[in-house]
Design a protein around this motif. Sequence first.
Motif, PDB file in Angstrom:
ATOM      1  N   VAL A 115      11.965 -18.378   8.016  1.00  0.00           N
ATOM      2  CA  VAL A 115      11.456 -19.222   9.106  1.00  0.00           C
ATOM      3  C   VAL A 115      11.931 -20.665   8.925  1.00  0.00           C
ATOM      4  CG1 VAL A 115       9.364 -20.206  10.139  1.00  0.00           C
ATOM      5  CG2 VAL A 115       9.469 -17.760   9.623  1.00  0.00           C
ATOM      6  N   MET A 116      11.851 -21.186   7.694  1.00  0.00           N
ATOM      7  CA  MET A 116      12.229 -22.591   7.465  1.00  0.00           C
ATOM      8  C   MET A 116      13.731 -22.813   7.640  1.00  0.00           C
ATOM      9  SD  MET A 116       9.645 -24.469   7.076  1.00  0.00           S
ATOM     10  CE  MET A 116       8.612 -23.457   8.105  1.00  0.00           C
ATOM     11  N   PHE A 117      14.552 -21.893   7.117  1.00  0.00           N
ATOM     12  CA  PHE A 117      15.991 -22.049   7.333  1.00  0.00           C
ATOM     13  C   PHE A 117      16.333 -21.841   8.801  1.00  0.00           C
ATOM     14  CE2 PHE A 117      16.790 -21.358   2.647  1.00  0.00           C
ATOM     15  CZ  PHE A 117      17.293 -22.627   2.452  1.00  0.00           C
ATOM     16  N   GLY A 118      15.611 -20.949   9.468  1.00  0.00           N
ATOM     17  CA  GLY A 118      15.805 -20.775  10.908  1.00  0.00           C
ATOM     18  C   GLY A 118      15.465 -22.042  11.662  1.00  0.00           C
ATOM     19  N   ALA A 119      14.345 -22.662  11.291  1.00  0.00           N
ATOM     20  CA  ALA A 119      13.943 -23.914  11.954  1.00  0.00           C
ATOM     21  C   ALA A 119      14.953 -25.020  11.675  1.00  0.00           C
ATOM     22  CB  ALA A 119      12.552 -24.335  11.479  1.00  0.00           C
ATOM     23  N   ALA A 120      15.448 -25.085  10.454  1.00  0.00           N
ATOM     24  CA  ALA A 120      16.356 -26.164  10.088  1.00  0.00           C
ATOM     25  C   ALA A 120      17.741 -26.011  10.715  1.00  0.00           C
ATOM     26  CB  ALA A 120      16.491 -26.231   8.565  1.00  0.00           C
ATOM     27  N   PHE A 121      18.246 -24.780  10.780  1.00  0.00           N
ATOM     28  CA  PHE A 121      19.648 -24.613  11.158  1.00  0.00           C
ATOM     29  C   PHE A 121      19.890 -23.773  12.413  1.00  0.00           C
ATOM     30  CE2 PHE A 121      19.517 -25.066   6.480  1.00  0.00           C
ATOM     31  CZ  PHE A 121      20.095 -26.327   6.413  1.00  0.00           C
ATOM     32  N   LEU A 122      18.894 -23.004  12.848  1.00  0.00           N
ATOM     33  CA  LEU A 122      19.124 -22.102  13.967  1.00  0.00           C
ATOM     34  C   LEU A 122      18.354 -22.545  15.212  1.00  0.00           C
ATOM     35  CD1 LEU A 122      20.513 -19.429  14.723  1.00  0.00           C
ATOM     36  CD2 LEU A 122      18.453 -18.254  13.997  1.00  0.00           C
ATOM     37  N   PHE A 123      17.060 -22.786  15.057  1.00  0.00           N
ATOM     38  CA  PHE A 123      16.244 -23.162  16.213  1.00  0.00           C
ATOM     39  C   PHE A 123      16.583 -24.558  16.708  1.00  0.00           C
ATOM     40  CE2 PHE A 123      12.780 -20.234  14.415  1.00  0.00           C
ATOM     41  CZ  PHE A 123      13.262 -19.155  15.125  1.00  0.00           C
ATOM     42  N   PHE A 124      16.858 -25.461  15.786  1.00  0.00           N
ATOM     43  CA  PHE A 124      17.142 -26.846  16.148  1.00  0.00           C
ATOM     44  C   PHE A 124      18.498 -27.261  15.582  1.00  0.00           C
ATOM     45  CE2 PHE A 124      12.492 -26.447  15.442  1.00  0.00           C
ATOM     46  CZ  PHE A 124      12.099 -26.520  16.762  1.00  0.00           C
ATOM     47  N   PRO A 125      19.580 -26.677  16.091  1.00  0.00           N
ATOM     48  CA  PRO A 125      20.898 -26.915  15.490  1.00  0.00           C
ATOM     49  C   PRO A 125      21.418 -28.336  15.669  1.00  0.00           C
ATOM     50  CG  PRO A 125      21.119 -25.630  17.494  1.00  0.00           C
ATOM     51  CD  PRO A 125      19.646 -25.764  17.220  1.00  0.00           C
ATOM     52  N   GLY A 126      20.916 -29.085  16.625  1.00  0.00           N
ATOM     53  CA  GLY A 126      21.411 -30.435  16.869  1.00  0.00           C
ATOM     54  C   GLY A 126      20.783 -31.479  15.959  1.00  0.00           C
ATOM     55  N   GLN A 127      19.887 -31.077  15.073  1.00  0.00           N
ATOM     56  CA  GLN A 127      19.214 -32.037  14.202  1.00  0.00           C
ATOM     57  C   GLN A 127      20.169 -32.603  13.162  1.00  0.00           C
ATOM     58  OE1 GLN A 127      15.385 -31.062  12.435  1.00  0.00           O
ATOM     59  NE2 GLN A 127      15.327 -29.229  13.673  1.00  0.00           N
ATOM     60  N   THR A 128      19.892 -33.839  12.777  1.00  0.00           N
ATOM     61  CA  THR A 128      20.588 -34.401  11.625  1.00  0.00           C
ATOM     62  C   THR A 128      19.938 -33.817  10.373  1.00  0.00           C
ATOM     63  OG1 THR A 128      19.067 -36.262  11.417  1.00  0.00           O
ATOM     64  CG2 THR A 128      20.976 -36.563  12.887  1.00  0.00           C
TER      65      THR A 128
END
Length: 164
Positions: A115-128
């Motif tokens: 879930v955390m890696f998904g949130a960091a890199f998949l769900f919100f891919p435009g994040q810095t």
Amino acid sequence: MTANTKNKKRGSVAPASTPASASTPATAPVGTPSPRLLTADRGVLFLRLFVATLLFTQAITKSQDYLMIENEYPSIWGITSDQVVTIVGLLELGAGVLLAIGLFTRIAAAVMVVVMFGAAFLFFPGQTFAQAELHVVYAGIYIFLLIVGAGRFSLDSLLRLGEK
């Protein structure tokens, strides 16, 4: 024959050069954990309860601010954003309960790593990286729990008593 020689044959006393106060008392029951192990288990208990509290807080926030948060989550793989929020909230709540009581700790931690890696890199891919940093820190905590398990003060530990 000296007292020390008798004890060496039985293997119950530390060498004569070690002061008696520095060795474990001979009256300690076999299998009693050292104070250092108990401290580590207390640390794991604290970490489990701390992270469970954070997960409960996240799940409650998602349920209270559902309509506002729903707009922040993307639709992914044919799952609508409201379904993503619901699924993530339920996973956080379930993992929080399991981590708090120390039951299926490694499974709950593994789910939360995803879930955390998904949130960091998949769900919100435009994040810095700075925006995704908190998700990565959480993932690191879950990876730690995945490696060490629930510790002595857990239902996982109680259920394994008869397996030795």
